[in-house]
Enzyme design. Structure first.
Site, short mmCIF file in Angstrom:
data_model
loop_
_atom_site.label_atom_id
_atom_site.label_comp_id
_atom_site.label_asym_id
_atom_site.label_seq_id
_atom_site.Cartn_x
_atom_site.Cartn_y
_atom_site.Cartn_z
CG HIS A 31 65.84 -58.35 29.48
ND1 HIS A 31 67.15 -57.95 29.30
CD2 HIS A 31 65.65 -59.40 28.64
CE1 HIS A 31 67.72 -58.72 28.39
NE2 HIS A 31 66.84 -59.60 27.97
CG HIS B 205 68.58 -56.89 23.03
ND1 HIS B 205 69.56 -56.67 23.97
CD2 HIS B 205 68.00 -58.08 23.38
CE1 HIS B 205 69.56 -57.67 24.84
NE2 HIS B 205 68.64 -58.52 24.50
CB CYS C 171 71.08 -60.32 26.95
SG CYS C 171 70.97 -60.82 25.22
CE LYS D 42 67.35 -55.30 26.12
NZ LYS D 42 67.24 -55.12 27.58
CD GLU E 284 61.47 -57.50 32.35
OE1 GLU E 284 62.26 -56.83 33.06
OE2 GLU E 284 61.51 -57.48 31.09
CG PHE F 67 69.70 -66.48 24.18
CD1 PHE F 67 68.41 -66.06 24.40
CD2 PHE F 67 70.19 -66.41 22.88
CE1 PHE F 67 67.62 -65.57 23.39
CE2 PHE F 67 69.41 -65.92 21.84
CZ PHE F 67 68.12 -65.50 22.09
#
Length: 414
Positions: free
Chosen positions: A305, A342, A165, A337, A316, A401
């Site tokens: 994010h 996403h 991502c 998002k 975050e 990830f």
């Protein structure tokens, strides 16, 4: 001496708009792009909702025969790049006298998953002799960057990032560095993703990573809300045109924003989960600030994010507080998002574009579906309604990830 790098064009194809302006209008209006999956039969899946790109016609940008030889993720990439170059006024031939000074840096999380899914079914059902000779050229991740270069004759640096991502954010950062050190004058940078396929969906369902709020799709993505239960998969593409300031000025280009900071880090912690203290994300933000030569107090807005997963949003928030101190509560922080879903490898570029539009319009896009405060998420998330505010500098965060983290900083052109 390092070249200053500016953004002169942007393009996007997203679940909430087939171009830049319609996407931005939807972000500001808080119109969700999430709905029931229509690209395949979701019977038996835990999650049956996604943020799909509707009514996309690749032949508006690509010859019909060529489009048939491209995976959907490549079609989205070429369309985004074409719109970005048109926006920059560079759509009528090579952008400079030397095509070797123009390049492409593009990212994707998983590349041609639709082609992979389809051709694996052919292999199982009909045997190896029936697998398409275009299977590999359509499926491999570098074909987005390759096709953009072929379409526009760009013979300079050509790279593909596959950092989950973070992919499109890394792609912008690397293009920024390529121009800054003088290896190119113009770079098309961004990312695309088309993961709404049976196998990809099954894999994310098996991880228990996606929201199961199937009965109310438009309310499923709720970053920083206490009742968040996972992300919603989306698809799309986005691109920006980066140029050295000198090159942009020489051709009389309109400068939308200046890219000033690029920070990256690794958590070195877990294959999918962030460290509980957000240390890796914090180091990416700190690195971007150092690179930009900016104090934390100079950032007005962060496009987070903000995935709507329990762990990401909490960590975050911790990371932002760790980096910005008291200024964290004066910042505006929102997650677009909540509107787009996403977009995996394409998420970072669409969110950077939102930062540039926030600077251009002095408008903060909201975090929709923010209904119940979480004590662990206690910043100003621009809840539910867009807000007018002066935005001189903005940061975009992307985390992936494997523990990869990227922060980018753009500011108002001067």
């Amino acid at each position: 001496m390092r070249n200053r790098v500016v953004i002169t064009g942007m393009g996007a194809v997203t679940p909430v708009g087939l171009d830049l302006e319609s996407t931005w209008e939807s972000l500001v209006a808080g119109r969700s792009g999430v709905g029931p999956v229509t690209r395949f039969d979701c019977a038996g899946y835990d999650t049956t909702i996604a943020a799909e790109v509707k009514d996309f016609d690749p032949t508006a940008f690509i010859d019909r025969r060529e489009a048939k030889r491209m995976d959907r993720f490549t079609q989205l990439a070429v369309a985004s790049a074409a719109m970005a170059l048109a926006h920059a006024g560079l759509d009528h031939g090579s952008p400079c006298a030397d095509p070797g000074r123009a390049g492409v840096s593009f990212g994707t999380g998983i590349g041609g998953m639709e082609t992979f899914d389809q051709q694996f079914r052919v292999l199982i059902e009909k045997g190896p002799s029936r697998v398409s000779p275009f299977f590999i050229p359509m499926m491999i991740s570098n074909m987005a960057a390759g096709n953009i270069a072929m379409r526009f004759g760009f013979k300079g640096p050509n790279v593909t990032l596959t950092t989950a991502c973070c992919a499109s954010a890394h792609s912008v950062g690397d293009a920024f560095e390529i121009i800054r050190r003088g290896d190119a004058d113009v770079m098309v940078a961004g990312g695309s993703e088309a993961p709404i396929t049976p196998i990809a969906f099954a894999g994310f369902c098996a991880m228990k990573a996606m929201s199961t709020r199937n009965d109310e799709p438009s309310r499923a993505v709720r970053p920083f809300d206490a009742r968040r239960d996972g992300f919603v998969m989306g698809e799309g593409g986005g691109a920006v045109v980066l140029e050295s300031l000198e090159h942009a000025q020489a051709r009389g280009a309109r400068v939308l924003a200046e890219v000033v900071g690029y920070g990256q880090s690794a958590d070195a912690y877990h294959i999918t989960a962030p460290p509980p203290d957000g240390e890796g994300a914090a180091r990416a933000m700190e690195s971007a600030l150092r690179d930009a030569g900016m104090a934390p107090e100079e950032i007005d807005y962060i496009n987070a994010h903000g995935t709507s997963t329990p762990l990401n949003d909490k960590t975050e928030t911790l990371a932002i507080k760790r980096v910005f101190g008291d200024h964290a509560w004066k910042l505006a922080v929102s997650s677009t998002k909540s509107v787009t879903g996403h977009l995996l490898g394409a998420a970072g570029i669409v969110e950077l574009i939102a930062c540039v539009k926030a600077i251009e319009t002095d408008t903060l896009p909201p975090t929709i579906n923010y209904e119940e405060a979480d004590p662990d998420c206690d910043l100003d998330y621009v809840p539910n309604v867009a807000r007018k505010a002066t935005v001189r500098a903005a940061m975009s965060n992307s985390f992936g990830f494997g523990g990869q983290n990227v922060s980018l900083i753009v500011k108002r052109p001067v």
